[in-house]
Scaffold this active site. Structure first.
Site, PDB file in Angstrom:
ATOM      1  N   VAL A  49     -12.184 -49.257  93.950  1.00 53.66           N
ATOM      2  CA  VAL A  49     -11.845 -48.940  92.514  1.00 53.66           C
ATOM      3  C   VAL A  49     -10.899 -49.636  91.740  1.00 53.66           C
ATOM      4  O   VAL A  49     -10.420 -49.284  90.674  1.00 53.66           O
ATOM      5  CB  VAL A  49     -11.154 -47.484  92.564  1.00 53.66           C
ATOM      6  N   ASN A  95     -11.588 -39.725  94.492  1.00 53.04           N
ATOM      7  CA  ASN A  95     -10.896 -39.218  95.443  1.00 53.04           C
ATOM      8  C   ASN A  95     -10.345 -40.443  96.359  1.00 53.04           C
ATOM      9  O   ASN A  95      -9.377 -40.368  97.356  1.00 53.04           O
ATOM     10  CB  ASN A  95     -11.983 -38.454  96.324  1.00 53.04           C
ATOM     11  N   SER A 100      -2.235 -34.875  95.221  1.00 50.32           N
ATOM     12  CA  SER A 100      -1.692 -34.297  96.610  1.00 50.32           C
ATOM     13  C   SER A 100      -0.340 -33.392  96.199  1.00 50.32           C
ATOM     14  O   SER A 100       0.064 -33.236  95.197  1.00 50.32           O
ATOM     15  CB  SER A 100      -1.049 -35.599  97.262  1.00 50.32           C
ATOM     16  N   TYR A 155       3.670 -43.262  97.387  1.00 45.68           N
ATOM     17  CA  TYR A 155       2.217 -42.173  97.170  1.00 45.68           C
ATOM     18  C   TYR A 155       2.602 -41.275  96.225  1.00 45.68           C
ATOM     19  O   TYR A 155       1.940 -40.722  95.465  1.00 45.68           O
ATOM     20  CB  TYR A 155       2.237 -41.505  98.601  1.00 45.68           C
ATOM     21  N   ALA A 157       4.604 -41.114  93.792  1.00 45.83           N
ATOM     22  CA  ALA A 157       4.599 -41.520  92.350  1.00 45.83           C
ATOM     23  C   ALA A 157       3.211 -41.942  91.563  1.00 45.83           C
ATOM     24  O   ALA A 157       2.698 -41.369  90.725  1.00 45.83           O
ATOM     25  CB  ALA A 157       5.387 -42.841  92.225  1.00 45.83           C
ATOM     26  N   ILE A 169      -4.798 -32.135 105.512  1.00 45.94           N
ATOM     27  CA  ILE A 169      -6.045 -31.962 105.779  1.00 45.94           C
ATOM     28  C   ILE A 169      -6.171 -32.697 106.971  1.00 45.94           C
ATOM     29  O   ILE A 169      -5.890 -33.932 106.702  1.00 45.94           O
ATOM     30  CB  ILE A 169      -6.943 -32.463 104.549  1.00 45.94           C
TER      31      ILE A 169
HETATM   32  P1  NAD Z   1      -9.680 -40.934 104.428  1.00 41.90           P
HETATM   33  O1  NAD Z   1      -8.684 -42.118 104.901  1.00 41.90           O
HETATM   34  O2  NAD Z   1     -10.298 -40.186 105.343  1.00 41.90           O
HETATM   35  O3  NAD Z   1     -10.469 -41.587 103.139  1.00 41.90           O
HETATM   36  C1  NAD Z   1     -10.091 -42.245 101.996  1.00 41.90           C
HETATM   37  C2  NAD Z   1     -11.361 -43.002 101.817  1.00 41.90           C
HETATM   38  O4  NAD Z   1     -10.779 -43.948 100.523  1.00 41.90           O
HETATM   39  C3  NAD Z   1     -11.643 -43.969 102.562  1.00 41.90           C
HETATM   40  O5  NAD Z   1     -13.243 -44.083 102.965  1.00 41.90           O
HETATM   41  C4  NAD Z   1     -11.402 -45.592 102.320  1.00 41.90           C
HETATM   42  O6  NAD Z   1     -12.077 -46.769 102.650  1.00 41.90           O
HETATM   43  C5  NAD Z   1     -11.317 -45.254 100.597  1.00 41.90           C
HETATM   44  N1  NAD Z   1     -10.763 -46.277  99.919  1.00 41.90           N
HETATM   45  C6  NAD Z   1      -9.369 -46.573 100.302  1.00 41.90           C
HETATM   46  N2  NAD Z   1      -9.229 -47.445  99.066  1.00 41.90           N
HETATM   47  C7  NAD Z   1     -10.044 -47.681  98.298  1.00 41.90           C
HETATM   48  C8  NAD Z   1     -10.526 -48.485  97.190  1.00 41.90           C
HETATM   49  N3  NAD Z   1      -9.856 -49.379  96.707  1.00 41.90           N
HETATM   50  N4  NAD Z   1     -11.517 -48.346  96.518  1.00 41.90           N
HETATM   51  C9  NAD Z   1     -12.564 -47.486  97.061  1.00 41.90           C
HETATM   52  N5  NAD Z   1     -12.122 -46.674  98.053  1.00 41.90           N
HETATM   53  C10 NAD Z   1     -11.152 -46.642  98.764  1.00 41.90           C
HETATM   54  O7  NAD Z   1      -8.522 -40.107 103.636  1.00 41.90           O
HETATM   55  P2  NAD Z   1      -8.715 -38.558 103.112  1.00 41.90           P
HETATM   56  O8  NAD Z   1      -7.714 -37.706 103.666  1.00 41.90           O
HETATM   57  O9  NAD Z   1      -9.965 -38.056 102.928  1.00 41.90           O
HETATM   58  O10 NAD Z   1      -8.166 -38.929 101.558  1.00 41.90           O
HETATM   59  C11 NAD Z   1      -8.856 -38.773 100.559  1.00 41.90           C
HETATM   60  C12 NAD Z   1      -8.267 -38.302  99.131  1.00 41.90           C
HETATM   61  O11 NAD Z   1      -7.371 -37.252  99.400  1.00 41.90           O
HETATM   62  C13 NAD Z   1      -7.032 -39.333  99.010  1.00 41.90           C
HETATM   63  O12 NAD Z   1      -6.897 -39.608  97.751  1.00 41.90           O
HETATM   64  C14 NAD Z   1      -5.563 -38.819  99.450  1.00 41.90           C
HETATM   65  O13 NAD Z   1      -4.739 -39.270  99.016  1.00 41.90           O
HETATM   66  C15 NAD Z   1      -5.773 -37.106  99.277  1.00 41.90           C
HETATM   67  N6  NAD Z   1      -5.051 -36.292  99.877  1.00 41.90           N
HETATM   68  C16 NAD Z   1      -5.315 -36.321 101.438  1.00 41.90           C
HETATM   69  C17 NAD Z   1      -4.730 -35.416 102.121  1.00 41.90           C
HETATM   70  C18 NAD Z   1      -4.882 -35.306 103.717  1.00 41.90           C
HETATM   71  O14 NAD Z   1      -3.840 -34.792 104.283  1.00 41.90           O
HETATM   72  N7  NAD Z   1      -5.736 -35.905 104.362  1.00 41.90           N
HETATM   73  C19 NAD Z   1      -3.668 -34.476 101.634  1.00 41.90           C
HETATM   74  C20 NAD Z   1      -3.547 -34.741 100.075  1.00 41.90           C
HETATM   75  C21 NAD Z   1      -4.370 -35.437  99.541  1.00 41.90           C
END
Ligand code: NAD
Length: 257
Positions: free
Chosen positions: A69, A95, A148, A161, A163, A194
């Site tokens: 991205v 995402n 988040s 994160y 910000a 999560i």
């Molecule tokens: P995850 O690490 O399982 O998945 C994140 C995915 O994003 C990975 O497959 C990674 O390769 C991809 N990614 C990273 N940099 C990228 C880039 N430059 N271009 C394209 N893809 C890229 O994490 P997750 O927990 O599934 O997180 C998904 C979203 O949810 C994120 O934005 C995260 O900040 C947000 N989130 C997660 C939680 C949690 O507790 N897991 C809580 C709040 C928010």
């Protein structure tokens, strides 16, 4: 054309970023299960065979592409390719995310700050700009940004994160206001803790204490529980919802003691 109050995304075309893992993979599966055509993207194209169950019957409805991205040209090419493959684009799920905690005095802080904003704020902007011409042609355009609870409140040592995620809330509201009259809805989900690979390095004992102490439900959420909220927002019947910041956190923000 579907009834405007339809509770189905059958036949809609959705692009999900970060679809190789966690919430993104669960979202790709949930959208496929509900009849959408899914462009599943990640830095390295997702292995769609890992979308257990969903891939074999729905393989023709899923296209996996490399899409970092942060790389504007690659984003534009992948979105154009995906939209050409399925004949349009109705849904964009921003995402993709990375862990980005770092103390402000650290030598690594500036690098982590830059990569955090690049992936989690500039990335969604890149994807939205590339998707816009296609979303404009949809009669049910939906953008869902994954922020988040850290975008609404803050933990010590996680400024990059927080910000980026707070910025994504601002971007959500701004795009919702700018594109409302074109019928493109833009909403944001703020997940709480999560269970995904992003959080898997937290020790079990520490995780248990945290969840018992801070969430109303005393448990972490599953990625599918965020995917279900994304699906709800993408329904034609959610047309009046835009600019909303939806907290899905097991009652973490609600809890004071
Ligand atoms: P995850 O690490 O399982 O998945 C994140 C995915 O994003 C990975 O497959 C990674 O390769 C991809 N990614 C990273 N940099 C990228 C880039 N430059 N271009 C394209 N893809 C890229 O994490 P997750 O927990 O599934 O997180 C998904 C979203 O949810 C994120 O934005 C995260 O900040 C947000 N989130 C997660 C939680 C949690 O507790 N897991 C809580 C709040 C928010």
């Amino acid at each position: 054309m579907q009834h405007p109050n339809a509770r189905s995304i059958e036949g809609r075309v959705a692009l999900v970023t970060g679809a190789a893992s966690g919430i993104g993979a669960a979202t790709a599966v949930r959208l496929l299960e509900n009849g959408a055509k899914v462009i599943a993207t990640d830095v390295t194209r997702p292995d769609v065979a890992a979308y257990a169950g969903a891939t074999s019957p729905f393989a023709d409805n899923c296209l996996a592409l490399d899409m970092d991205v942060t790389r504007k040209l690659q984003v534009a090419e992948a979105i154009a390719l995906g939209a050409a493959h399925f004949g349009g684009l109705d849904i964009l799920v921003n995402n993709a995310g990375i862990k980005a905690a770092c103390a402000i005095e650290s030598d690594r802080f500036d690098d982590i700050w830059d990569s955090s904003l690049a992936v989690m704020l500039t990335g969604p902007k890149n994807c939205f700009r590339a998707a816009l011409p296609f979303l404009r042609r949809s009669d049910c355009a939906r953008v869902v940004n994954i922020s988040s609870i850290e975008g609404l409140e803050a933990s010590k040592g996680a400024a990059p994160y927080s910000a980026a995620k707070a910025g994504l809330i601002g971007l959500t509201r701004s795009l919702a206001v700018e594109f409302g009259t074109e019928g493109i809805t833009v909403n944001c989900i703020c997940p709480g803790p999560i269970e995904t690979p992003m959080t898997s390095d937290v020790a079990d004992e520490h995780r248990r204490k945290y969840l018992d102490r801070y969430t109303a439900l005393h448990r972490a959420g599953q990625p599918e529980e965020i995917a279900d909220m994304i699906l709800n927002i993408c329904l034609p019947s959610s047309a009046f919802m835009t600019g909303s910041i939806v907290v899905v956190d097991g009652g973490l923000i609600a809890r004071s003691t």
